[in-house]
Design an enzyme around this catalytic site. Structure first.
Site, PDB file in Angstrom:
ATOM      1  N   ALA A 116      -1.419  54.539   4.779  1.00 23.68           N
ATOM      2  CA  ALA A 116      -2.064  53.747   5.840  1.00 23.68           C
ATOM      3  C   ALA A 116      -3.400  53.176   5.346  1.00 23.68           C
ATOM      4  O   ALA A 116      -4.097  53.831   4.567  1.00 23.68           O
ATOM      5  CB  ALA A 116      -2.293  54.611   7.075  1.00 23.68           C
ATOM      6  N   ASP A 165       2.343  65.213   5.880  1.00 24.20           N
ATOM      7  CA  ASP A 165       1.319  65.521   4.889  1.00 24.20           C
ATOM      8  C   ASP A 165       1.996  65.490   3.519  1.00 24.20           C
ATOM      9  O   ASP A 165       2.921  66.263   3.259  1.00 24.20           O
ATOM     10  CB  ASP A 165       0.728  66.907   5.170  1.00 24.20           C
ATOM     11  CG  ASP A 165      -0.437  67.258   4.261  1.00 24.20           C
ATOM     12  OD1 ASP A 165      -0.522  66.711   3.145  1.00 24.20           O
ATOM     13  OD2 ASP A 165      -1.264  68.092   4.668  1.00 24.20           O
ATOM     14  N   CYS A 234     -11.996  55.360  -3.553  1.00 21.42           N
ATOM     15  CA  CYS A 234     -13.099  54.426  -3.349  1.00 21.42           C
ATOM     16  C   CYS A 234     -14.418  55.195  -3.405  1.00 21.42           C
ATOM     17  O   CYS A 234     -15.357  54.925  -2.669  1.00 21.42           O
ATOM     18  CB  CYS A 234     -12.953  53.646  -2.050  1.00 21.42           C
ATOM     19  SG  CYS A 234     -12.769  54.665  -0.560  1.00 21.42           S
TER      20      CYS A 234
END
Length: 297
Positions: A116, A165, A234
């Site tokens: 996502a 998960d 990131c």
């Protein structure tokens, strides 16, 4: 209210990179980033998009050596039909790098372990002309719905969404290539001039690192011999990057050196040999990439 402990942030970055790079990193985190997008070739092409942008009086620049990527120089693209119809997709330039490094092929079975909202999943689908078989995993039900919505809007097919998960995936699965864009502190994406609810402190980093190691180890169990996994975050903290990679390197798992062609405004921070850490600036978020290969089953 600002939740980022800037004193901790600066001290941790200074400890990691030294004062020489600290000033450059802070300067990069102080800059507002340009809006960037990619053409969704599953629904359109560069010629049609460029013609439509010109008609809408939107000024743009093509990004060299990042396939179908553009910078918006002037104008807003969120209200135009191209965006509403899924013919273009707003995505940071750094976020576009992991699927390119993964180098997906049309015949591949591919796993996106933390998929996502679907930016990289849809990019992989576009790079393979919707001919790869993709499994996209997202553990949060609400985020999984957003993922499904985006994939549908962008015309992505041959992709199965699992609400699970990824650390709990059955070991009998096998994938030719895996993308693990791991949940992280987001230290490479912050803007120091904006208020945020994002927390960055040592506890957050340790929690992220523990999850990242578990996800990476699981991903490697799902690769066959010669299978490849791209790990990205990131974050620009080595705790979440190189230190995580070091936990899994052994005689069966090796680094595949990453080489990117010359890309305008792409700068790098010192990084472990074979890996890449992108310097945050006006055009790129701070980002880390490593490519692993399983040389025996």
């Amino acid at each position: 209210m600002d939740k980022i402990d800037k004193e901790f942030l600066f001290q941790h970055l200074s400890k990691t990179y030294g004062d020489e790079y600290l000033d450059k990193i802070i300067a990069g985190l102080n800059k507002a980033r340009v809006t960037t997008f990619r053409v969704n070739v599953l629904k359109s092409n560069k010629e049609e998009v460029e013609s439509s942008l010109s008609s809408s009086k939107i000024s743009y620049t093509n990004v060299n050596n990042i396939l179908n990527a553009y910078i918006v120089n002037e104008g807003s693209i969120k209200d135009i039909d191209l965006y509403q119809d899924g013919e273009i997709y707003i995505q940071s330039l750094s976020s576009m790098l992991p699927p390119i490094v993964l180098n997906p092929l049309e015949r591949d079975h591919i796993l996106d372990m933390a998929a996502a909202p679907g930016s990289k999943t849809s990019q992989i689908a576009a790079l393979t002309n919707n001919k790869a078989c993709i499994t996209a995993v997202e553990m949060n039900p609400l985020r999984a719905e957003r993922l499904k919505y985006n994939l549908n809007k962008l015309g992505v097919t041959r992709t199965t969404v699992l609400v699970k998960d990824a650390r709990l995936l059955d070991d009998f699965y096998r994938f030719d290539k895996i993308l693990l864009d791991a949940p992280c502190s987001g230290s490479g994406t912050i803007n120091l001039n904006e208020e945020t609810k994002q927390k960055i402190n040592i506890d957050v980093i340790k929690k992220c690192q523990s999850r990242q190691i578990a996800l990476l180890k699981k991903g490697l169990t799902l690769l066959p011999k010669n299978g490849e996994l791209v790990y990205s975050t990131c974050s620009i903290f080595k705790d979440e990057n190189e230190e995580v990679i070091k936990k899994v390197l052994n005689k069966n798992v090796v680094l595949v050196p990453i080489e990117l062609p010359g890309i305008a405004n792409l700068e790098f921070l010192p990084s472990m040999d074979g890996t890449i850490t992108v310097m945050p600036n006006e055009y790129f978020e701070g980002f880390f990439l490593a490519k692993l290969k399983k040389i025996s089953s």
